[in-house]
Design a protein around this motif. Structure first.
Motif, mmCIF file in Angstrom:
data_model
loop_
_atom_site.group_PDB
_atom_site.id
_atom_site.type_symbol
_atom_site.label_atom_id
_atom_site.label_comp_id
_atom_site.label_asym_id
_atom_site.label_seq_id
_atom_site.Cartn_x
_atom_site.Cartn_y
_atom_site.Cartn_z
ATOM 1 N N ASP A 119 0.827 -1.210 0.000
ATOM 2 C CA ASP A 119 0.000 0.000 0.000
ATOM 3 C C ASP A 119 0.862 1.262 0.000
ATOM 4 O O ASP A 119 0.518 2.263 -0.648
ATOM 5 N N LYS A 120 1.994 1.196 0.697
ATOM 6 C CA LYS A 120 2.902 2.352 0.750
ATOM 7 C C LYS A 120 3.439 2.679 -0.634
ATOM 8 O O LYS A 120 3.392 3.834 -1.074
ATOM 9 N N VAL A 121 3.916 1.654 -1.362
ATOM 10 C CA VAL A 121 4.512 1.945 -2.670
ATOM 11 C C VAL A 121 3.449 2.242 -3.726
ATOM 12 O O VAL A 121 3.698 3.015 -4.654
ATOM 13 N N LEU A 122 2.260 1.652 -3.594
ATOM 14 C CA LEU A 122 1.185 2.007 -4.523
ATOM 15 C C LEU A 122 0.795 3.473 -4.349
ATOM 16 O O LEU A 122 0.531 4.183 -5.336
ATOM 17 N N ASP A 123 0.780 3.921 -3.107
ATOM 18 C CA ASP A 123 0.462 5.327 -2.842
ATOM 19 C C ASP A 123 1.577 6.241 -3.353
ATOM 20 O O ASP A 123 1.305 7.274 -3.981
ATOM 21 N N GLU A 124 2.815 5.867 -3.098
ATOM 22 C CA GLU A 124 3.948 6.704 -3.510
ATOM 23 C C GLU A 124 4.055 6.813 -5.030
ATOM 24 O O GLU A 124 4.431 7.871 -5.553
ATOM 25 N N THR A 125 3.748 5.738 -5.729
ATOM 26 C CA THR A 125 3.888 5.743 -7.191
ATOM 27 C C THR A 125 2.621 6.204 -7.901
ATOM 28 O O THR A 125 2.675 6.553 -9.089
ATOM 29 N N GLY A 126 1.486 6.178 -7.216
ATOM 30 C CA GLY A 126 0.227 6.539 -7.842
ATOM 31 C C GLY A 126 -0.299 5.508 -8.823
ATOM 32 O O GLY A 126 -1.147 5.811 -9.670
ATOM 33 N N LEU A 127 0.159 4.262 -8.706
ATOM 34 C CA LEU A 127 -0.237 3.224 -9.660
ATOM 35 C C LEU A 127 -1.439 2.402 -9.217
ATOM 36 O O LEU A 127 -1.936 1.570 -9.987
ATOM 37 N N GLY A 128 -1.915 2.616 -8.009
ATOM 38 C CA GLY A 128 -2.951 1.757 -7.470
ATOM 39 C C GLY A 128 -4.191 1.649 -8.344
ATOM 40 O O GLY A 128 -4.803 0.579 -8.433
ATOM 41 N N TRP A 129 -4.564 2.723 -9.015
ATOM 42 C CA TRP A 129 -5.796 2.737 -9.807
ATOM 43 C C TRP A 129 -5.743 1.804 -11.006
ATOM 44 O O TRP A 129 -6.779 1.428 -11.561
ATOM 45 N N LEU A 130 -4.534 1.386 -11.409
ATOM 46 C CA LEU A 130 -4.393 0.542 -12.582
ATOM 47 C C LEU A 130 -4.719 -0.930 -12.317
ATOM 48 O O LEU A 130 -4.954 -1.688 -13.256
ATOM 49 N N PHE A 131 -4.736 -1.323 -11.047
ATOM 50 C CA PHE A 131 -4.875 -2.733 -10.711
ATOM 51 C C PHE A 131 -6.261 -3.019 -10.144
ATOM 52 O O PHE A 131 -6.714 -2.359 -9.210
ATOM 53 N N LEU A 132 -6.917 -4.040 -10.701
ATOM 54 C CA LEU A 132 -8.252 -4.399 -10.246
ATOM 55 C C LEU A 132 -8.226 -5.043 -8.871
ATOM 56 O O LEU A 132 -9.186 -4.920 -8.106
ATOM 57 N N THR A 133 -7.138 -5.737 -8.553
ATOM 58 C CA THR A 133 -7.009 -6.353 -7.239
ATOM 59 C C THR A 133 -5.531 -6.619 -6.977
ATOM 60 O O THR A 133 -4.713 -6.643 -7.912
ATOM 61 N N THR A 134 -5.189 -6.832 -5.718
ATOM 62 C CA THR A 134 -3.813 -7.147 -5.335
ATOM 63 C C THR A 134 -3.840 -8.193 -4.228
ATOM 64 O O THR A 134 -4.782 -8.259 -3.446
ATOM 65 N N ARG A 135 -2.778 -8.990 -4.164
ATOM 66 C CA ARG A 135 -2.622 -9.960 -3.088
ATOM 67 C C ARG A 135 -1.205 -9.890 -2.558
ATOM 68 O O ARG A 135 -0.237 -9.779 -3.320
#
Length: 220
Positions: A119-135
């Motif tokens: 979650d930290k790196v998804l927030d820092e990079t701004g890439l979270g919106w590209l992925f439908l799900t993560t594990r």
């Protein structure tokens, strides 16, 4: 025979982000704090991609549950709060992901990182919106067990023949095979191409910029 993939599942460390130096620094910091023998760089590189429990057990054979927990706590302390070693996306990673999203691929992340770290790196990079799900490995079983990939495929209603796991370690390739999916290796991360190819991926890319072309040539 060419194939058509609906779902692209990415590993994180060593595949999308060049985080090797930071992981090595954090592991060494944890070992020093706990007066443990400090593993060498190659030993640490070899466990990148595993869940933290599995990684610590491999690095410190014979460690009991209490010590494993203490090492993980100190590692997270460095990774989340202290260590400032640069950890950047590989050149082209953001652009390629955005291109794939425009091409209507479903995308997900399956990583040995813990949830807090991802979650930290998804927030820092701004890439979270590209992925439908993560594990993450602290939510399911560590690679090469197929559970996290099977969960992603089940959630997105995609079967193994439509799923491509993209990663830089043999653990990614083994997980793909164990889940009945396909693997595509990348050689610019922590495991060398010769080692990756022993696990029969469909191919091995030397640069993430090659991904869209590879997918186009493997489309029905």
């Amino acid at each position: 025979m060419s194939r058509s993939f609906k779902l692209l599942v990415f590993d994180w460390d060593g595949t999308l982000m060049d985080s090797e130096a930071r992981i090595i620094a954090c592991v060494k910091g944890a070992a020093v704090d706990l007066d443990l023998g400090v593993p060498n760089n190659e030993s640490i590189r070899n466990i990148i991609g595993l869940g933290l429990t599995e990684a610590v057990t491999a690095l410190f054979p014979g460690a009991d549950d209490v010590l494993v927990s203490r090492v993980i706590d100190r590692y997270r302390h460095y990774f989340l709060d202290v260590d400032k070693t640069p950890s950047e996306l590989f050149p082209g990673a953001m652009e390629i992901l955005e291109q794939l999203q425009k091409q209507n691929y479903m995308m997900a992340v399956a990583t040995g990182k813990g949830r807090q770290g991802l979650d930290k790196v998804l927030d820092e990079t701004g890439l979270g919106w590209l992925f439908l799900t993560t594990r993450c490995a602290d939510e399911t079983l560590s690679k090469p067990d197929p559970q996290m990939l099977l969960q992603i495929m089940d959630e997105l209603s995609v079967n193994g023949n439509e799923t491509l796991m993209i990663g830089d370690t043999v653990y990614d390739m083994q997980m793909a095979r164990n889940a009945g999916a396909y693997g595509l290796a990348v050689s610019y991360g922590v495991h060398e191409a010769d080692r990756l190819m022993q696990h029969t991926p469909l191919g091995c890319l030397d640069d993430i910029w090659e991904l869209t072309g590879w997918l186009a040539s493997n489309r029905l």
